[in-house]
Design an enzyme around this catalytic site. Structure first.
Site, PDB file in Angstrom:
ATOM      1  N   THR A  99       0.838  -1.189   0.000  1.00 49.31           N
ATOM      2  CA  THR A  99       0.000   0.000   0.000  1.00 49.31           C
ATOM      3  C   THR A  99       0.878   1.246   0.000  1.00 49.31           C
ATOM      4  OG1 THR A  99      -0.086   0.401   2.389  1.00 49.31           O
ATOM      5  CG2 THR A  99      -1.623  -1.220   1.479  1.00 49.31           C
ATOM      6  N   ASP A 100       0.268   2.376  -0.268  1.00 53.20           N
ATOM      7  CA  ASP A 100       0.905   3.642   0.044  1.00 53.20           C
ATOM      8  C   ASP A 100       0.744   3.877   1.552  1.00 53.20           C
ATOM      9  OD1 ASP A 100       2.180   6.115  -0.219  1.00 53.20           O
ATOM     10  OD2 ASP A 100       1.112   6.611  -2.058  1.00 53.20           O
TER      11      ASP A 100
END
Length: 775
Positions: free
Chosen positions: A299-300
C-alpha cells in the site's frame, strides 16, 4: 534457547543452494518480464514457511517506518521489539550503511527465523546525486539517459543500504493543478510507457537480476489512476469508464509490469467508488490475472487505515477488504498485524490468502538475494566510493541539460555572450534547496549548485554579474507557514515588495541583459501540494513587469514542478527557459544552456495552458460534435468566450538554438490489409549554422471508429543529432498494434477505415499523409 524447528542462516543458504562461493551468473539475453517463481525459489520458500507461525506470516506483511525521513503523519512504534519477534517484513525511511546494517542485523540475528528485512526508500529522481524531477526527465525524450539516471540512483541507493525504491511513478496526469505531476512523465500513455520501461530496467537491470549488488527492486506507483484525481486535488476521487482506463491511463502501468517491475504500490484514490487498496478487480483480476504480475503489492502510506475515512468500515473491516483485494504489504498502518489473525479466525479472510501474500513478500526478498547476503555488500567504504562520485555529478549535469526546454528566444537573445554584464534577479536565483525539487529525500542542499552560482561558474571571469533578490517567492503568510512547517525553508525578505523590486530594477538598468529566475519553491509541488492558481505566485509577475520596463533584454528562467499559466511572460520576455527543478547540478546545467555550451533539446511532455480555466487540457483529446474551427463569430461551437481553445505551449514543444524544417511524410503504401505494417519516412533538415538535436515525433489519427477516437496519438519518436545544414531521412515503422485500441467491449482491435499520419517537432506543427486500413 533456540526453537527446535528454527531455520538457521546456514540452513537457509543450503536450501538456497548458495553455500560457499556463488558463481557469477551470465546475463540473460531476452528476459525482460519478471519471471514467475522457479522450482528452487518455491522449494526454499515452502520450507521456510513450514517453519513460520501464523503470527510470523502476518509479520512479513508489516512495513514500518524508522529513520530520518517521515513521509506521513505516523511513525511506527516499538519497532525493535517487533523485528525481534518476527513481526516486521520491511522498513522504510532508513538509509546509510550503519543504520541499515543495524536493522538488518537485528532481523537476521535476533529474530527466530532470521528472515531479512526489505529496506525501502523514496528514491524518486536520484538518491544522493539528485537528478531533475521526473517531469523534467521526461522532457529529455532520451530513453537511454533516463535509464542511465535510474541506474545511477539505484547504485547510490544500494550502496547506502536500500534495496527497494518507490519509483517509477507512471500516473498519467492532465491537470497541472495536481502537485504530483512533478513526479510523473506527463500526459501521454505511449511516452509514459516507454519511460516506465526504461526506469524499471535502470533500477533492476536490463535482465531484472536484482541479486546484483548495484541493482534495486523498483516499485510501480500509484496503482491506479491517481493522476486523474478530480479538481487536481491530491487524494481525491477518480471516476472513469473502463474504455478510457484501458486506452489512456493503464498503458504505462502495464508496460512496467511487462518490463518486469518487482513490486507495485496501491494508490490513495477510489476508482468508481472502490478505493484502490480494496479494489479486487484492480489488484487481482487486472494486475495478476490479466497482466500476469507475479510480484508483490504494497500500500501507500497508511492507505488501509484511510479506507475508514472513505467510509468502508472499521479497522477490522478494512483489513479484510485489503487482504482479499490482493494487497500483500501494509505500509506503516499496522492494520494487518492488529487484525488479520482475527479476520482469519472469524472466516472473513482465508489463511491460504495470508500465506499467498507472505509468500510473495518472501519471493521478493529471494529475488533481491537477501537470503544469501542480507547486507548486499553494504559498507561505509563502499558508500564513500559510490555516493556522489565525480562521474555521477557529470552524468547528472548532462541529464539536466537535456531536460531544459527553450520556450521562447526572440532575436537570438540566447545564448548569452561571454562578455555580458548580467543582472541575475529573482527569488529562486540563489536557492540551492529549490534546485533539488520535491521528493529529494536524501539530497543535500549544501551540495546543490544554484543558478546564480552556475552562471558564475560557467561564465567565469569574462562576465560581470550583479545579483538582486527582487521578490519573495510568495507574500502569503499562511502559505509560508504551511510550507515552512514541512521543510519549505523559505527565507522571506522582510522589506516591502516595492523596495525589493526597485533594487532589482537598479541592477537591471546597470546591466546589458537581465536573467530573472522565477517560479515555485520546491514545497509548492509534489504530494499534498495542489494549487488552484498556477500562475507565478506572489509579486513575481510585478517584478517581471518592472524589469521589462527597463528596456533591457529579459531572459526568464523558470523553476517549477508543473506547467504554469504564462501569457504575459510569453508575450513580453525576450527569451524563456523552462528548467523544472534540475537537481544537484541544476545551476551548472542551466548556465551551460544560457551560455550556449549546450544547445537545448528538451520538449515538454505536459501541455501548458493559457489559463487555469482550460484545465484539464491535453493534446490527445477527442473531437466534439461541434468542433471549433477558429472562426471568431462562430458561436455554437465547443469554445471559450474569453480565451482560445489551444494551449500556450503544446505537447512535444521545445525550441533549440538550431532551426529545423520538415518535409511532408511519405508512406510505403497507402492501403493496408489487416495485420500489415507501414513505413513512414520524413526528411528533416537543420537549417541553421549550429549542430543541434531534434525530437522527431510521429502521430496517428483514426478518422472513423466504432468509438470516438483522439485527434492525435503519439506512436513513435526519435531524438536525432543533425549537424549544421544537414538533412536526414528519418524512418518509422507502424506495426499493426499501433492502429489498435480497446473498443467499447474492451477488445483490442484495429478497425478498417481512414487514418492520418502526422510528423513534426511537436504535436501542433505537423504535416500529414493518409492511408486506408482495408477489411
Amino acid at each position: 534457547m533456540k526453537h527446535p524447528n528454527m531455520l538457521t542462516k546456514a540452513a537457509l543458504l543450503v536450501a538456497l543452494g548458495l553455500g560457499g562461493h556463488r558463481a557469477a551468473q551470465a546475463q540473460a539475453t531476452a528476459a525482460t518480464a519478471l519471471p514467475p517463481p522457479d522450482a528452487k525459489m518455491q522449494q526454499f520458500i515452502s520450507k521456510l514457511m513450514q517453519q513460520m507461525t501464523a503470527e510470523e506470516k502476518i509479520g512479513q506483511l508489516n512495513l514500518v517506518s524508522v529513520g530520518f525521513t517521515v513521509t506521513g503523519p505516523v511513525v511506527s512504534q516499538d519497532v525493535d521489539a517487533k523485528i525481534k519477534k518476527g513481526l516486521v517484513g520491511g522498513v522504510l525511511n532508513t538509509f546509510t550503511p550503519v543504520a541499515a546494517r543495524k536493522l538488518q542485523e537485528m532481523a537476521v540475528s535476533q529474530s527466530r527465523l532470521h528472515i531479512p528485512l526489505i529496506l525501502g526508500f523514496d528514491v524518486i529522481h536520484g538518491h544522493r546525486t539528485i537528478l531533475p524531477i521526473p517531469l523534467g526527465l521526461a522532457a529529455t525524450w532520451d530513453l537511454p539517459a533516463i535509464e542511465r539516471g535510474a541506474h545511477l540512483a539505484g547504485q547510490e541507493a544500494a550502496a547506502d543500504g536500500i534495496n527497494w525504491v518507490y519509483s517509477p511513478m507512471v500516473d498519467i496526469a492532465r491537470d497541472p493543478r495536481w502537485g504530483r505531476v512533478a513526479e510523473g512523465a506527463g500526459e501521454d500513455p505511449y511516452l509514459g510507457s516507454q519511460i516506465a520501461k526504461a526506469m524499471v530496467h535502470g533500477y533492476q537491470g536490463p535482465t531484472n537480476d536484482m541479486t546484483r549488488p548495484d541493482n534495486v527492486m523498483a516499485c510501480l506507483k500509484h496503482f491506479a489512476l491517481y493522476g486523474a484525481a478530480e479538481a487536481g486535488r491530491d487524494y481525491n476521487t477518480t471516476d472513469m469508464s473502463r474504455q478510457r482506463m484501458y486506452n489512456e491511463y493503464l498503458p504505462p502501468y502495464k508496460a512496467a509490469v511487462q518490463a518486469g517491475v518487482g513490486s507495485v504500490m496501491s494508490s490513495f484514490n477510489d476508482i468508481n467508488g472502490i478505493p484502490a487498496t480494496a479494489n479486487k478487480w484492480l489488484m487481482t483480476d487486472l494486475l495478476r490475472r490479466q497482466w500476469g504480475f507475479p510480484g508483490f503489492v504494497a500500500t501507500d502510506y497508511t492507505a488501509i487505515n484511510e479506507m475508514s475515512a472513505h467510509g468502508l468500515g472499521d479497522d477490522k473491516k478494512v483489513s479484510e477488504l485489503a487482504l482479499n483485494a490482493g494487497i500483500d504489504m501494509d505500509m506503516v498502518g499496522e492494520i494487518f498485524v492488529r487484525n488479520l489473525a482475527n479476520n482469519v479466525k472469524e472466516g472473513t479472510v482465508k489463511q491460504a490468502d495470508v500465506d499467498a501474500a507472505c509468500r510473495r513478500v518472501l519471493e521478493a526478498k529471494y529475488r533481491l538475494g537477501l537470503f544469501q547476503d542480507p547486507y548486499r555488500g553494504v559498507s561505509e567504504a563502499r558508500a564513500k566510493e559510490v555516493l556522489m562520485q565525480p562521474a555521477f555529478l557529470q552524468t547528472a549535469r548532462d541529464i539536466t541539460r537535456r531536460s531544459l526546454v527553450l520556450l521562447k528566444n526572440d532575436n537570438q537573445t540566447l545564448p548569452l555572450k561571454n562578455t555580458a554584464n548580467i543582472a541575475v534577479v529573482g527569488p529562486l536565483a540563489d536557492r540551492p534547496i529549490d534546485m533539488l525539487g520535491n521528493w529529494s529525500a536524501a539530497g543535500d542542499a549544501k551540495q546543490a549548485v544554484s543558478i546564480l552560482q552556475g552562471i558564475k561558474n560557467v561564465g567565469g571571469n569574462t562576465i560581470r554579474v550583479t545579483y538582486a533578490h527582487g521578490a519573495n517567492v510568495t507574500e502569503d503568510d499562511q502559505l509560508i507557514k504551511r510550507l515552512n512547517a514541512h521543510g519549505g525553508q523559505l527565507d522571506i525578505d522582510p522589506r516591502p515588495a516595492e523596495a525589493q523590486i526597485a533594487e532589482a530594477v537598479r541592477a537591471a538598468q546597470a546591466a546589458e541583459v537581465v536573467v530573472a529566475v522565477v517560479g515555485e519553491s520546491q514545497g509548492m509541488t509534489g504530494e499534498a501540494a495542489s494549487r488552484a492558481d498556477i500562475g507565478l505566485p506572489g509579486r513575481q509577475l510585478d517584478l517581471l513587469k518592472a524589469l521589462k520596463a527597463t528596456g533591457k533584454p529579459l531572459v526568464v528562467v523558470l523553476c517549477n514542478g508543473r506547467p504554469l499559466t504564462l501569457p504575459w511572460e510569453n508575450e513580453n520576455a525576450s527569451a524563456m527557459l523552462e528548467t523544472w527543478f534540475g537537481g544537484t547540478q541544476a545551476g551548472n546545467a542551466v548556465a551551460d544552456v544560457l551560455f550556449g555550451v549546450y544547445n537545448p533539446s528538451g520538449k515538454i511532455t505536459m501541455t501548458f495552458p493559457r489559463a487555469v480555466g482550460q484545465v484539464p487540457i491535453y493534446y490527445n483529446h477527442k473531437s466534439t460534435g461541434r468542433p471549433y474551427g477558429g472562426v471568431a463569430l462562430d458561436k455554437y461551437k465547443s469554445r471559450y468566450l474569453d480565451v482560445p481553445n489551444d494551449p500556450l505551449y503544446p505537447f512535444g514543444y521545445g525550441l533549440s538554438y538550431s532551426t529545423f524544417t520538415y518535409d511532408k511524410p511519405s508512406l510505403s503504401k497507402t492501403s493496408l490489409a489487416p495485420g500489415q505494417g507501414l513505413d513512414v519516412t520524413v526528411t528533416v533538415q537543420n537549417t541553421s549554422q549550429r549542430d543541434g538535436e531534434e525530437v522527431v515525433q510521429l502521430y496517428v489519427r483514426d478518422l472513423v471508429g466504432s468509438s470516438t477516437r483522439p485527434v492525435q496519438e503519439l506512436k513513435s519518436f526519435q531524438k536525432i543529432l543533425l549537424k549544421a545544414g544537414e538533412s536526414r531521412q528519418v524512418s518509422f515503422h507502424l506495426n499493426p498494434d499501433d492502429l489498435k485500441f480497446y473498443n467499447d467491449d474492451l477488445k483490442w482491435v484495429a478497425e478498417p477505415g481512414e487514418f492520418e499520419v502526422m510528423t513534426g517537432g511537436n504535436s501542433r506543427d505537423v504535416q500529414k499523409a493518409s492511408f486506408t486500413l482495408t477489411k
